[in-house]
Design a protein around this motif. Sequence first.
Motif, PDB file in Angstrom:
ATOM      1  N   UNK A 159     -71.443  35.856 -52.677  1.00  0.00           N
ATOM      2  CA  UNK A 159     -71.376  36.586 -50.647  1.00  0.00           C
ATOM      3  C   UNK A 159     -72.143  38.436 -52.134  1.00  0.00           C
ATOM      4  N   UNK A 160     -71.548  38.786 -52.622  1.00  0.00           N
ATOM      5  CA  UNK A 160     -72.368  39.957 -53.037  1.00  0.00           C
ATOM      6  C   UNK A 160     -73.339  39.893 -53.996  1.00  0.00           C
ATOM      7  N   UNK A 161     -73.463  38.538 -54.481  1.00  0.00           N
ATOM      8  CA  UNK A 161     -74.372  38.284 -55.545  1.00  0.00           C
ATOM      9  C   UNK A 161     -76.259  37.776 -54.223  1.00  0.00           C
ATOM     10  N   UNK A 162     -75.291  36.513 -53.080  1.00  0.00           N
ATOM     11  CA  UNK A 162     -76.739  36.382 -52.666  1.00  0.00           C
ATOM     12  C   UNK A 162     -77.124  37.656 -51.423  1.00  0.00           C
ATOM     13  N   UNK A 163     -76.369  38.110 -51.803  1.00  0.00           N
ATOM     14  CA  UNK A 163     -76.563  39.419 -50.648  1.00  0.00           C
ATOM     15  C   UNK A 163     -77.441  41.225 -50.838  1.00  0.00           C
ATOM     16  N   UNK A 164     -77.325  41.215 -52.902  1.00  0.00           N
ATOM     17  CA  UNK A 164     -77.484  41.898 -53.428  1.00  0.00           C
ATOM     18  C   UNK A 164     -77.100  43.109 -53.711  1.00  0.00           C
ATOM     19  N   UNK A 165     -75.581  43.350 -53.160  1.00  0.00           N
ATOM     20  CA  UNK A 165     -74.918  44.407 -51.947  1.00  0.00           C
ATOM     21  C   UNK A 165     -74.031  44.930 -53.181  1.00  0.00           C
ATOM     22  N   UNK A 166     -73.936  46.386 -53.052  1.00  0.00           N
ATOM     23  CA  UNK A 166     -72.477  47.083 -53.635  1.00  0.00           C
ATOM     24  C   UNK A 166     -71.267  46.728 -54.064  1.00  0.00           C
ATOM     25  N   UNK A 167     -71.250  46.294 -52.071  1.00  0.00           N
ATOM     26  CA  UNK A 167     -69.649  45.819 -51.927  1.00  0.00           C
ATOM     27  C   UNK A 167     -69.722  44.915 -50.638  1.00  0.00           C
ATOM     28  N   UNK A 168     -68.636  43.775 -50.991  1.00  0.00           N
ATOM     29  CA  UNK A 168     -68.487  42.828 -50.222  1.00  0.00           C
ATOM     30  C   UNK A 168     -67.034  43.602 -49.365  1.00  0.00           C
ATOM     31  N   UNK A 169     -67.135  44.013 -47.647  1.00  0.00           N
ATOM     32  CA  UNK A 169     -66.516  43.511 -47.341  1.00  0.00           C
ATOM     33  C   UNK A 169     -65.441  42.306 -46.532  1.00  0.00           C
ATOM     34  N   UNK A 170     -64.320  42.416 -46.372  1.00  0.00           N
ATOM     35  CA  UNK A 170     -64.321  40.889 -46.023  1.00  0.00           C
ATOM     36  C   UNK A 170     -63.865  41.335 -44.234  1.00  0.00           C
ATOM     37  N   UNK A 171     -63.392  40.005 -43.737  1.00  0.00           N
ATOM     38  CA  UNK A 171     -62.748  40.327 -41.917  1.00  0.00           C
ATOM     39  C   UNK A 171     -62.298  38.898 -41.995  1.00  0.00           C
ATOM     40  N   UNK A 172     -62.379  38.178 -41.079  1.00  0.00           N
ATOM     41  CA  UNK A 172     -61.369  37.051 -41.294  1.00  0.00           C
ATOM     42  C   UNK A 172     -61.081  35.929 -42.047  1.00  0.00           C
ATOM     43  N   UNK A 173     -61.029  36.429 -42.759  1.00  0.00           N
ATOM     44  CA  UNK A 173     -61.011  35.542 -43.740  1.00  0.00           C
ATOM     45  C   UNK A 173     -60.233  35.870 -44.614  1.00  0.00           C
ATOM     46  N   UNK A 174     -59.016  37.595 -44.585  1.00  0.00           N
ATOM     47  CA  UNK A 174     -58.580  38.340 -45.425  1.00  0.00           C
ATOM     48  C   UNK A 174     -57.497  37.924 -44.266  1.00  0.00           C
ATOM     49  N   UNK A 175     -57.778  37.902 -42.123  1.00  0.00           N
ATOM     50  CA  UNK A 175     -56.621  38.012 -41.799  1.00  0.00           C
ATOM     51  C   UNK A 175     -56.060  36.443 -41.892  1.00  0.00           C
ATOM     52  N   UNK A 176     -57.329  35.546 -42.270  1.00  0.00           N
ATOM     53  CA  UNK A 176     -56.533  33.587 -42.254  1.00  0.00           C
ATOM     54  C   UNK A 176     -55.438  34.098 -42.963  1.00  0.00           C
ATOM     55  N   UNK A 177     -55.342  34.703 -44.231  1.00  0.00           N
ATOM     56  CA  UNK A 177     -55.235  35.093 -45.673  1.00  0.00           C
ATOM     57  C   UNK A 177     -55.596  36.140 -46.412  1.00  0.00           C
ATOM     58  N   UNK A 178     -54.042  36.855 -45.961  1.00  0.00           N
ATOM     59  CA  UNK A 178     -54.809  38.035 -47.271  1.00  0.00           C
ATOM     60  C   UNK A 178     -55.673  38.297 -48.550  1.00  0.00           C
ATOM     61  N   UNK A 179     -54.170  37.232 -49.151  1.00  0.00           N
ATOM     62  CA  UNK A 179     -54.346  36.531 -50.608  1.00  0.00           C
ATOM     63  C   UNK A 179     -55.883  36.036 -51.564  1.00  0.00           C
ATOM     64  N   UNK A 180     -56.557  36.718 -50.423  1.00  0.00           N
ATOM     65  CA  UNK A 180     -58.054  36.107 -50.662  1.00  0.00           C
ATOM     66  C   UNK A 180     -58.201  37.189 -51.633  1.00  0.00           C
ATOM     67  N   UNK A 181     -58.214  38.319 -51.600  1.00  0.00           N
ATOM     68  CA  UNK A 181     -58.253  39.050 -52.725  1.00  0.00           C
ATOM     69  C   UNK A 181     -57.763  38.871 -54.100  1.00  0.00           C
ATOM     70  N   UNK A 182     -56.566  38.009 -53.950  1.00  0.00           N
ATOM     71  CA  UNK A 182     -56.234  37.585 -55.222  1.00  0.00           C
ATOM     72  C   UNK A 182     -56.989  37.475 -56.109  1.00  0.00           C
ATOM     73  N   UNK A 183     -57.486  37.758 -57.485  1.00  0.00           N
ATOM     74  CA  UNK A 183     -58.588  37.103 -58.776  1.00  0.00           C
ATOM     75  C   UNK A 183     -57.605  36.055 -59.258  1.00  0.00           C
ATOM     76  N   UNK A 184     -55.918  35.566 -58.667  1.00  0.00           N
ATOM     77  CA  UNK A 184     -55.863  34.845 -59.614  1.00  0.00           C
ATOM     78  C   UNK A 184     -56.064  33.385 -58.889  1.00  0.00           C
ATOM     79  N   UNK A 185     -56.166  33.699 -57.191  1.00  0.00           N
ATOM     80  CA  UNK A 185     -55.702  32.574 -56.572  1.00  0.00           C
ATOM     81  C   UNK A 185     -54.987  32.806 -55.026  1.00  0.00           C
ATOM     82  N   UNK A 186     -55.118  31.817 -54.088  1.00  0.00           N
ATOM     83  CA  UNK A 186     -54.100  31.821 -53.018  1.00  0.00           C
ATOM     84  C   UNK A 186     -53.049  31.998 -52.688  1.00  0.00           C
ATOM     85  N   UNK A 187     -52.463  32.737 -52.497  1.00  0.00           N
ATOM     86  CA  UNK A 187     -50.737  32.462 -52.080  1.00  0.00           C
ATOM     87  C   UNK A 187     -50.851  30.947 -51.193  1.00  0.00           C
TER      88      UNK A 187
END
Length: 483
Positions: free
Chosen positions: A225-253
């Motif tokens: 998403x960062x790449x396709x928008x050329x943005x500096x950073x990414x803000x995650x809303x509902x994907x984080x609400x549904x599973x906060x482990x979306x922030x884990x580089x190692x993968x979802x829990x």
Amino acid sequence: MVLSFCDKIILAPMVRIGTLPMRLLALDYGADIVYCEELVDIKMLQCKRVINEVLQTVDYIAPTERVIFQTCEREKDRLVFQMGTSDPERALAVAKLIENDVAAIDVNMGCPKEYSTKGGMGAALLSNAEKIEKILKTLVNGISKPVTCKIRILPTVEETVNLVKLIEKTGVAAIAVHGRKKEERPQHPVHCDFIKAISNSVSIPVIANGGSQEIIREFQDIEAFRSVTAASSVMVARAAMWNPSVFRREGLLPLEDVMRDYIRHAVRYNNHYTNTKYCLCQIMRDQLESPLGRKLHAVQSALDICEVFEITSFYKSCQLSQEARKLSLNINVQETPETDDNEENHDIVQMPIRFERKDYLPQVTPKMFLLEWCRKEKLPQPVYYTVQRSLDKFFRSVVTVNEKKYCSTLCDKSKKLAEQAAAIVCLRTLGLPEGKLGEEESNLIRKRKRGIQDESVSLAGTQGGEQIRKRLHNNEKFDDLKD
């Protein structure tokens, strides 16, 4: 250290979701920055800042004693406070109130929902460039912390880019862009091309938001998403609400592991069980009809939640730890409810109880039940000793019944609530009814009626006593009685 918004993964501001437990969980899993839920300027200006030494938090408490905003040292350097405002001076007053407890201040200029737009806040600001400019300049010039804002896109790319360039000139540190128009909803596609055009038009960091529905499912998708928008950073809303482990580089829990991690934070910081339950329901959105989901729907307390997820021992450990800190602090400020003969607290029967009005029969309280039982048993009426702590202005009460003392280990926001909790501890210890919904009302009324008749107990001299006596005589409910 000034907070940077470059190359960051961020938890978005979400109403009812972005409270302290979820923010800490996001940080646990790898988020770089967390935003609190939008809080309205007028509400915040009514709050009193209180250091809660028991929980080791900073609490902003409304006149109703409700905690409106809570934070702690761990998130201080990575927390962005988002406010809803339409007035530069009020915005500045809130920012000055809060700036020493957060890393940055954000102005909500994108929320399309009525609770935000009805006062000229949120997306309503998008059509008032002059006010946007004035609010942001006032904040940038008035506080020492970075200022950001979060917008939605306008009908055309050109209009949106022009607005963002105006915002950039106010001196903000970054701008978050939700790639949908104010009339669009999650089912509409996110306009990545708009965000990319903005990213290529300004020099300040652009934070891309809105990719949860179509793009973001796990950590690797955030980079896409960062790449396709050329943005500096990414803000995650509902994907984080549904599973906060979306922030884990190692993968979802697994979701149950995530929920237990969340509950531990909620219990540790005394998050109200209704908010905890709401957040858990969002995580379980596809499993609410499962056996676990049905159990979650039925919970009525934090302890119930812990029982459902089999972490009751953690709950009890936290309660004991908090109680030890409370007692220590109370002793230090000479506010511990003491007995007349200086008995130690271990001689008081204690339980972690709160009085929740909605859980009890209308207008009939545990205090009333306890008083009536004492009269039936020809005992002295209950005596309540209640103190208010200076550290957070909460109350704790000890009730003496038949020369024994009872209290809740949990402090409450008012004297009345603390006394009701103490009464509940006594009633439960004695195995007596307390008026809670679900009790056998007919049996209860019949027993109480029989007790009055057998013991010739008169209630006529008590407040509301004559009304109670008549209703007991007629086996009527107590819907219109006052405590």
